[in-house]
Design a protein around this motif. Sequence first.
Motif, short mmCIF file in Angstrom:
data_model
loop_
_atom_site.label_atom_id
_atom_site.label_comp_id
_atom_site.label_asym_id
_atom_site.label_seq_id
_atom_site.Cartn_x
_atom_site.Cartn_y
_atom_site.Cartn_z
N THR A 23 -11.19 8.20 4.61
CA THR A 23 -11.83 6.88 4.57
C THR A 23 -12.05 6.37 6.00
O THR A 23 -11.13 6.40 6.82
CB THR A 23 -10.93 5.88 3.83
OG1 THR A 23 -10.64 6.39 2.53
CG2 THR A 23 -11.60 4.52 3.72
N PRO A 24 -13.25 5.91 6.33
CA PRO A 24 -13.47 5.33 7.67
C PRO A 24 -12.49 4.20 7.94
O PRO A 24 -12.32 3.31 7.11
CB PRO A 24 -14.92 4.82 7.60
CG PRO A 24 -15.56 5.64 6.53
CD PRO A 24 -14.48 5.91 5.52
N LEU A 25 -11.86 4.25 9.10
CA LEU A 25 -10.83 3.26 9.44
C LEU A 25 -11.27 2.44 10.64
O LEU A 25 -11.53 2.98 11.72
CB LEU A 25 -9.51 3.96 9.75
CG LEU A 25 -8.36 3.06 10.22
CD1 LEU A 25 -8.03 2.00 9.18
CD2 LEU A 25 -7.13 3.91 10.55
N ILE A 51 -7.83 2.08 -2.89
CA ILE A 51 -8.90 2.65 -2.07
C ILE A 51 -9.64 3.73 -2.84
O ILE A 51 -9.04 4.67 -3.35
CB ILE A 51 -8.33 3.22 -0.76
CG1 ILE A 51 -7.58 2.13 0.01
CG2 ILE A 51 -9.45 3.82 0.09
CD1 ILE A 51 -6.85 2.65 1.24
N GLN A 52 -10.96 3.57 -2.91
CA GLN A 52 -11.82 4.53 -3.59
C GLN A 52 -12.59 5.38 -2.58
O GLN A 52 -12.58 5.11 -1.37
CB GLN A 52 -12.79 3.79 -4.52
CG GLN A 52 -12.11 2.90 -5.56
CD GLN A 52 -11.21 3.70 -6.50
OE1 GLN A 52 -11.63 4.68 -7.10
NE2 GLN A 52 -9.95 3.28 -6.61
N HIS A 53 -13.28 6.39 -3.08
CA HIS A 53 -13.88 7.41 -2.23
C HIS A 53 -14.85 6.84 -1.18
O HIS A 53 -14.83 7.27 -0.02
CB HIS A 53 -14.62 8.43 -3.11
CG HIS A 53 -15.37 9.46 -2.32
ND1 HIS A 53 -14.71 10.42 -1.55
CD2 HIS A 53 -16.70 9.70 -2.17
CE1 HIS A 53 -15.61 11.19 -0.96
NE2 HIS A 53 -16.82 10.78 -1.33
N ASP A 54 -15.69 5.89 -1.55
CA ASP A 54 -16.73 5.41 -0.63
C ASP A 54 -16.36 4.13 0.10
O ASP A 54 -17.23 3.50 0.71
CB ASP A 54 -18.04 5.18 -1.42
CG ASP A 54 -18.64 6.49 -1.91
OD1 ASP A 54 -18.61 7.47 -1.16
OD2 ASP A 54 -19.12 6.51 -3.07
N ASP A 55 -15.10 3.75 0.04
CA ASP A 55 -14.67 2.51 0.69
C ASP A 55 -14.55 2.66 2.20
O ASP A 55 -14.49 3.77 2.73
CB ASP A 55 -13.33 2.05 0.12
CG ASP A 55 -13.43 1.57 -1.32
OD1 ASP A 55 -14.55 1.31 -1.77
OD2 ASP A 55 -12.38 1.47 -1.99
N ALA A 103 0.82 -1.21 0.00
CA ALA A 103 0.00 0.00 0.00
C ALA A 103 0.85 1.26 0.00
O ALA A 103 0.55 2.23 -0.69
CB ALA A 103 -0.94 0.01 1.21
N ILE A 104 1.93 1.23 0.76
CA ILE A 104 2.77 2.43 0.84
C ILE A 104 3.80 2.50 -0.28
O ILE A 104 4.65 3.38 -0.31
CB ILE A 104 3.49 2.51 2.21
CG1 ILE A 104 4.35 1.27 2.47
CG2 ILE A 104 2.47 2.67 3.33
CD1 ILE A 104 5.13 1.33 3.77
N VAL A 161 3.22 3.77 9.06
CA VAL A 161 3.40 4.65 7.90
C VAL A 161 2.09 4.79 7.13
O VAL A 161 1.76 5.87 6.62
CB VAL A 161 4.51 4.10 6.98
CG1 VAL A 161 4.57 4.90 5.68
CG2 VAL A 161 5.85 4.13 7.70
N LEU A 162 1.32 3.73 7.06
CA LEU A 162 0.10 3.70 6.26
C LEU A 162 -1.02 4.56 6.84
O LEU A 162 -1.73 5.25 6.10
CB LEU A 162 -0.38 2.25 6.13
CG LEU A 162 -1.71 2.00 5.40
CD1 LEU A 162 -1.62 2.49 3.97
CD2 LEU A 162 -2.07 0.52 5.47
N ILE A 163 -1.16 4.52 8.16
CA ILE A 163 -2.32 5.15 8.79
C ILE A 163 -2.49 6.63 8.45
O ILE A 163 -3.61 7.08 8.13
CB ILE A 163 -2.28 4.93 10.32
CG1 ILE A 163 -2.56 3.45 10.63
CG2 ILE A 163 -3.29 5.81 11.04
CD1 ILE A 163 -2.36 3.07 12.06
N PRO A 164 -1.44 7.47 8.51
CA PRO A 164 -1.64 8.89 8.19
C PRO A 164 -2.22 9.12 6.79
O PRO A 164 -3.04 10.02 6.60
CB PRO A 164 -0.22 9.47 8.31
CG PRO A 164 0.48 8.56 9.25
CD PRO A 164 -0.06 7.20 8.97
N PHE A 165 -1.83 8.31 5.83
CA PHE A 165 -2.36 8.45 4.48
C PHE A 165 -3.83 8.05 4.43
O PHE A 165 -4.63 8.66 3.70
CB PHE A 165 -1.54 7.61 3.50
CG PHE A 165 -0.13 8.10 3.34
CD1 PHE A 165 0.15 9.20 2.54
CD2 PHE A 165 0.92 7.47 4.00
CE1 PHE A 165 1.44 9.66 2.39
CE2 PHE A 165 2.22 7.93 3.86
CZ PHE A 165 2.49 9.03 3.05
N LEU A 166 -4.19 7.03 5.21
CA LEU A 166 -5.60 6.65 5.28
C LEU A 166 -6.43 7.75 5.91
O LEU A 166 -7.54 8.06 5.46
CB LEU A 166 -5.76 5.34 6.08
CG LEU A 166 -5.12 4.08 5.48
CD1 LEU A 166 -5.29 2.90 6.42
CD2 LEU A 166 -5.73 3.76 4.11
#
Length: 320
Positions: free
Chosen positions: A117-119, A87-91, A79-80, A107-112
Motif C-alpha cells: 500500500t502506498p505510504l 486496509i484494502q488493496h487499492d487504498d 491496527a496492530i 510496529v505498524l510500518i513493516p506490515f504496511l
Amino acid sequence: MDREIIETAKKVLQMESDALLNLQQYIDDDFVRCLEVILNSKGRVVVTGIGKSAIIAQKIVATLNSTGTPAIYMHAADAIHGDLGIIQHDDVVICISKSGNTPEISVLIPFLKQSGTPLIALVGNTQSFLASEADYVLNCSVDKEACPNNLAPTCSSTAQLALGDALASCLIELRGFTSNDFARFHPGGILGKRLYLKVADLYKYNDIPSVSPDAEMPRVILEISGKCLGVTAVTVDNKVLGAITDGDLRRMLEKNPEYAHLTAKDVMTPNPKTVNVNALALDALNLMKQKNITNLFVVNDQDEYLGVIHIHDLIREGIF
C-alpha cells in the motif's frame, strides 16, 4: 495577572501562526506526488496516527469525506491488534506522527510495507523511522511547541491539521468539486440547507394572498390579515402588478382616515420584488437583506404568481 494571561494567549497564537507560515517552505514535489497518488487511487485514503495525531487524523478523514475523497480512520494501536483488515488493496495510507518513532508506528510500518500500500508520512521529523520507510514525505516540522513547557502538542498538531487541509483543498480543485457536490454530501445541517434548499421547498406551505387592482380597502385588509403574511399581491391574469403590506395600510390610515373610496391600486407599491421558484432559498434571503424587506413574491419562469416566501420561513430553517 490578567495582563500576563492575555500575553500568554497572544504568544500561543503568534507561535502557532508562525509555525503555519513556516510550513510553506516544505510544500515541494512530494506534496504534488501525494496528490497524484490519492487522485489516481481506486480505493480510499486510510489515515492513521497515535495520541493527538490520531485526533488530527479523524478530522482530516472527515474533511476528505465531505469534499469528495473517500477516507477512513484507523487508530495505529488498534491496527496492530486486528484493525489492519481495514486496509484494502487499492487504498492509500497517510500516517501522522510528530516524532515518527513511536512504538506503535514502528510496529505498524513493516506490515504496511508488506501489503504494498502506498505510504504517505505526514511527519514532524524527517530523520525518523517513519520518514525513511514512507514512499512520500510531507514535512510538518515545527521549531517549538506553544506549550510553556514545550511538551504538549500545540504548534505540531496545528501544523498537521493545516497540512491536511492543504491536501484536501488541492484535491477539491483537482477533482473539480463544486458547491453542488458539497451539498450532496451535506444534506443535513445549515451548510446543506444553504446549498440545496430552494424557494420551492418553502413557499408552498404559505397561503397565497391576492387581490385585484379594483379591490376595495376592506377586502384588502381582510386578505392581508387572513393570510397572516403581512402582505398581499395585487394581480391581474396571475401576474403581479404591485404589493400592499401591513405597513402600507398604516401609512394609508395616517394620510387618509376616510379610506372607503380607495382601492388596491391606489395604495399598492408597483413592481415589487419577486424571486423565481427554482432559486436557492439563500438567494431569496440575500435579496431580502439587500432590499430590507421581509417577504418576496414567488413566480415561475413565465412570471406567473405562485405565492409568498417570508423571512420567517428562512429563520425556521436556520439559514438566516
